[in-house]
Design a protein around this motif. Sequence first.
Motif, short mmCIF file in Angstrom:
data_model
loop_
_atom_site.label_atom_id
_atom_site.label_comp_id
_atom_site.label_asym_id
_atom_site.label_seq_id
_atom_site.Cartn_x
_atom_site.Cartn_y
_atom_site.Cartn_z
N UNK A 111 0.92 -1.15 0.04
CA UNK A 111 0.09 -0.07 -0.11
C UNK A 111 0.90 1.32 -0.19
N UNK A 112 0.21 2.20 -0.77
CA UNK A 112 0.98 3.53 -0.53
C UNK A 112 0.20 4.61 0.07
N UNK A 113 0.29 4.63 1.41
CA UNK A 113 -0.65 5.33 2.22
C UNK A 113 -0.23 6.68 2.01
N UNK A 114 -1.29 7.72 1.93
CA UNK A 114 -1.02 9.24 1.82
C UNK A 114 -0.22 9.88 3.12
N UNK A 115 -0.45 9.23 4.39
CA UNK A 115 -0.13 9.68 5.60
C UNK A 115 1.22 9.05 5.87
N UNK A 116 1.57 7.93 5.98
CA UNK A 116 2.89 7.20 6.19
C UNK A 116 3.51 6.59 5.11
N UNK A 117 3.19 6.66 4.08
CA UNK A 117 3.92 5.97 2.88
C UNK A 117 3.90 4.54 2.49
N UNK A 118 4.93 3.96 2.17
CA UNK A 118 4.76 2.62 1.72
C UNK A 118 4.53 1.75 2.99
N UNK A 119 3.46 0.81 2.90
CA UNK A 119 3.08 -0.35 3.83
C UNK A 119 3.26 -1.70 3.17
N UNK A 120 3.89 -2.70 3.53
CA UNK A 120 4.12 -3.86 3.11
C UNK A 120 3.47 -5.04 4.00
N UNK A 121 2.49 -5.77 3.65
CA UNK A 121 1.95 -6.92 4.24
C UNK A 121 1.98 -8.04 3.57
N UNK A 122 1.90 -9.25 4.56
CA UNK A 122 1.75 -10.57 4.29
C UNK A 122 0.28 -10.95 4.66
N UNK A 123 -0.77 -11.43 3.74
CA UNK A 123 -2.05 -11.66 4.09
C UNK A 123 -2.12 -12.90 4.15
N UNK A 124 -3.17 -13.30 5.59
CA UNK A 124 -3.58 -14.53 5.78
C UNK A 124 -5.06 -14.47 6.24
N UNK A 125 -5.94 -15.33 5.62
CA UNK A 125 -7.46 -15.54 5.96
C UNK A 125 -7.54 -16.69 6.43
N UNK A 126 -8.80 -16.96 6.97
CA UNK A 126 -9.29 -18.28 7.71
C UNK A 126 -10.85 -18.02 8.03
#
Length: 279
Positions: A233-248
């Motif tokens: 994500x490129x958030x307008x307030x904090x910049x680049x955010x990188x995540x690994x997604x899990x779902x269940x």
Amino acid sequence: MESSRQERLHELAQFLRSRRARISPEQAGLPGGGRRRTPGLRRGEVALLAGVSVDWYTWLEQARDIQVSPQVLESLARALQLDSNERKHLFLLALQQLPADLSPADSDIRPTLQRFLDLQGTSPAYVTDQRLNIVAWNKAASLIYGNYETMSARERNTVWRTFTSPYVRQLLREHWEAHARHRLAHFRAAYGKFAGDPWWMELIADLSATSEEFREWWPRHDVLSGPEGKKINDHPAVGKLVFDQISFLVSDAPHLTVTINVPSKDDDTVTKLETWLAQ
């Protein structure tokens, strides 16, 4: 007949008898008819309520090897006033498969589940229902993806928001198309359970009228399920955010899906979110 099938039919017969015995005629909306030798409804009364013949229902309680349709099982479930767990058990015994979900909009969130989301801290976490509506979230999710508290029900639908929100496009930038295609394929797979349902048809029509990409991609019938993996994500307030997604799925509410975006260990996402969340 093989022994395992015979045992399953006996289990089904006993289950039906036990559920018939616990319902009084008055509870079923029938006249009491005086004293009874055994508690509960008679077979004929269950047959009447379910819209089947007395002989057919009697054969079912006798564990005979007869054909049963999902429609008849639904009628029996209503007649016997089965709850959701009992209804699933009935279908598994009779057909060896689960029934279609009847309440796609049933999205009550237990307090324990909300606490679980809140405890994820710097990991944005949210819950979606079968329609891909976001029905619960934590602070990190609301800060990054938008204030769900102030959104309309339509805006909290992840497919609608993906294809119509300028903010989502800005947040994802060059990754938007991959995300949108994944979200649409997930939506198409979920739609398979509810094809023709008015709610789904209305949303599909509105998306087709609103989004050129949706209009182009929907006829391709791409389907899949599961998390997206890495999200940037490129958030307008904090910049680049990188995540690994899990779902269940939630064990006691399998129509609900929990998604957690875990900050990547190879990035400064956690530090950014800790600072931001502390403000």
